[in-house]
Design an enzyme around this catalytic site. Structure first.
Site, short mmCIF file in Angstrom:
data_model
loop_
_atom_site.label_atom_id
_atom_site.label_comp_id
_atom_site.label_asym_id
_atom_site.label_seq_id
_atom_site.Cartn_x
_atom_site.Cartn_y
_atom_site.Cartn_z
N LYS A 22 0.84 -1.21 0.00
CA LYS A 22 0.00 0.00 0.00
C LYS A 22 0.86 1.25 0.00
O LYS A 22 0.63 2.18 -0.78
CB LYS A 22 -0.91 -0.02 1.24
CG LYS A 22 -1.59 1.30 1.55
CD LYS A 22 -2.49 1.21 2.78
CE LYS A 22 -1.81 1.33 4.11
NZ LYS A 22 -1.31 2.68 4.47
N ASN A 23 1.87 1.27 0.89
CA ASN A 23 2.63 2.50 1.06
C ASN A 23 3.65 2.74 -0.06
O ASN A 23 4.31 3.78 -0.07
CB ASN A 23 3.29 2.52 2.45
CG ASN A 23 2.24 2.68 3.54
OD1 ASN A 23 1.09 3.03 3.26
ND2 ASN A 23 2.61 2.38 4.77
N ARG A 92 -4.21 9.87 4.72
CA ARG A 92 -3.02 10.70 4.91
C ARG A 92 -2.26 10.89 3.58
O ARG A 92 -1.74 11.96 3.29
CB ARG A 92 -2.15 9.98 5.95
CG ARG A 92 -0.75 10.46 6.07
CD ARG A 92 -0.66 11.64 6.96
NE ARG A 92 0.71 12.06 7.11
CZ ARG A 92 1.10 13.12 7.77
NH1 ARG A 92 0.21 13.88 8.36
NH2 ARG A 92 2.35 13.44 7.86
N CYS A 116 -5.30 7.58 9.55
CA CYS A 116 -5.45 6.94 10.85
C CYS A 116 -5.00 7.90 11.94
O CYS A 116 -3.98 8.58 11.79
CB CYS A 116 -4.60 5.66 10.93
SG CYS A 116 -5.29 4.28 10.02
N ASP A 306 4.60 0.25 12.02
CA ASP A 306 3.38 -0.37 11.49
C ASP A 306 3.25 -1.84 11.92
O ASP A 306 2.15 -2.41 11.85
CB ASP A 306 3.35 -0.29 9.96
CG ASP A 306 3.23 1.14 9.46
OD1 ASP A 306 2.84 2.01 10.26
OD2 ASP A 306 3.53 1.38 8.27
#
Ligand code: EPU
Length: 389
Positions: A22-23, A92, A116, A306
């Site tokens: 995802k990141n 974000r 988040c 994370d």
């Protein structure tokens, strides 16, 4: 789906392909704005954040289509430089669209990003990087306005902390700046390396990614390209935590174990058998884990923040006491109260959480507090007796 119902207490067996990171995918989707033409991105995970990123691209006039895990973005009809508030508020990473918009149009407008709730999460370092590159910024009525009437110029940026997002935004904006930009104390995460690979495939000149000094020669015309996103090391850490917590024999494919070696070596030290090979990792775990001493989160290559919630969930049944020190975010223990409902013994003071292993966890109704906190509850639920909702 309003809830997951997990019947815990069974060992996990099998092989799981880990989806794309995802990141990595999010800054890469933002980076597509820098190119003229079509970019093809493989292994782009089907997650709500990626859907929001694609919606932002659509709102900016791009043609976007998804076929399975492949996404195609065509910027031929790109227009405008304002990101709608509802999309900015959804995550974000929407802030990562500002750098490419500034690079392309010399202007970008948006409200503050959502995401988040892990603490304050300011964006001052992103703004300082834009200003160093020559953009002027002001905020009015909840909106941020940036513009660079005479274009961006290469510069020296020294980040006070190696912020992942600020490093990415600086790299993205620097691609559109005339001359050389040097980013010092840059973040070194694998996702930064993946973004640099993508930008290079588009024709950008970047070196030093993976180290703390990244140099970008800006001002080149960039073109569309084809790229495969790396596997998600945090998802891998989550599955490893689940297998470590519940026991069993699980093989993960599509990931590079050296990108989460802090997590694999932790579970090895805690008593699991973990075998790593290029592109895969296998974990075998029989009984209770052994507590892990002190786990301190820090920027890559340190222990990832994370992975803190999911590893904590796995160690709730460890023999002995594990101390977590969360150094990255001031409010990343919101899953603790929920884990306690399942019988975990955890005490928190400021940024320190002390986990004393218990023999059994029990199922309970719990609430997801944030993305990784919710994953932690799933990990604990798999190891708990009875049903967790
Ligand atoms: N910070 C500032 N000012 C800034 C930017 C960051 O003070 O302008 C502070 C933050 O408040 C935080 C620290 O710097 O205390 C590190 O934040 P960073 O900028 O590195 O994090 P991020 O870019 O907002 C990314 C990931 C997060 C991950 C962090 C740290 C994405 C989209 N998000 O966030 O991922 O926790 O790096 O590794 O890449 C998640 O996936 O669940 C997640 C939260």
């Amino acid at each position: 789906m309003e809830y997951f119902a997990v019947e815990g207490g069974w060992p996990l067996e099998g092989q799981v392909p880990v989806h794309g990171a995802k990141n990595s995918a999010l800054p890469i989707l933002a980076a597509t704005l820098l190119a003229d033409g079509e970019s093809i991105i493989h292994n782009c995970p089907s997650l709500t954040d990626c859907a929001a990123a694609l919606e932002i691209l659509s709102c900016l006039g791009c043609r976007v289509r998804r076929e399975g895990e492949t996404v195609v973005v065509n910027t031929a009809c790109r227009r405008g430089h304002t990101i709608p508030d509802d999309l900015m508020g959804r995550m974000r990473a929407s802030v990562l669209f500002l750098g490419p918009l500034l690079a392309r149009d010399g202007a970008a407008t948006a409200c503050w990003p959502g995401g988040c709730a892990l603490g304050a999460r300011p964006i001052d370092l992103h703004i300082q990087a834009f200003q160093a590159l020559g953009a002027q910024g002001r905020s009015w009525n909840g909106q941020l306005f940036f513009h660079a009437p005479t274009g961006l110029s290469g510069c020296r940026i020294a980040l006070p902390i190696p912020s992942v997002g600020a490093t990415e935004n600086a790299m993205l904006a620097a691609c559109g700046a005339a001359g050389e930009t040097v980013i010092r104390n840059a973040a070194r995460e694998p996702e930064i390396v993946d973004l640099a690979r993508f930008l290079r495939a588009m024709g950008a000149s970047i070196r030093g990614e993976g180290s703390s000094v990244i140099t970008v020669e800006g001002g080149r015309a960039l073109h569309g390209c084809e790229h495969t996103v790396i596997g998600d090391r945090i998802v891998a850490a989550t599955y490893l935590s689940a297998a470590a917590a519940a026991g069993g024999d699980v093989r993960l494919t599509g990931v590079e174990p050296e990108q989460f070696s802090t997590v694999t070596s932790l579970f090895r030290d805690a008593g699991a058998r973990v075998d790593c090979a290029p592109g895969e990792v296998r974990i075998r775990c029989g009984g209770r884990l052994t507590a892990s001493g002190v786990i301190r989160t820090s920027p890559y290559p340190g222990f990832p923040t994370d992975a803190q919630p999911v590893v904590m969930a796995a160690l709730c049944r460890g023999r002995g006491t594990t101390v977590f020190v969360e150094t990255m975010f001031e409010n990343r223990y919101r899953h603790v109260d929920e884990l306690r409902r399942m019988g975990a013994d955890i005490r928190v003071q400021d940024r320190v959480a002390v986990v004393t292993g218990v023999e059994t966890l029990h199922g309970a109704p719990v609430r997801c507090t944030d993305l990784r906190g919710g994953a932690a509850l799933c990990v604990a639920a798999l190891a708990a007796e009875g049903e967790t909702r």
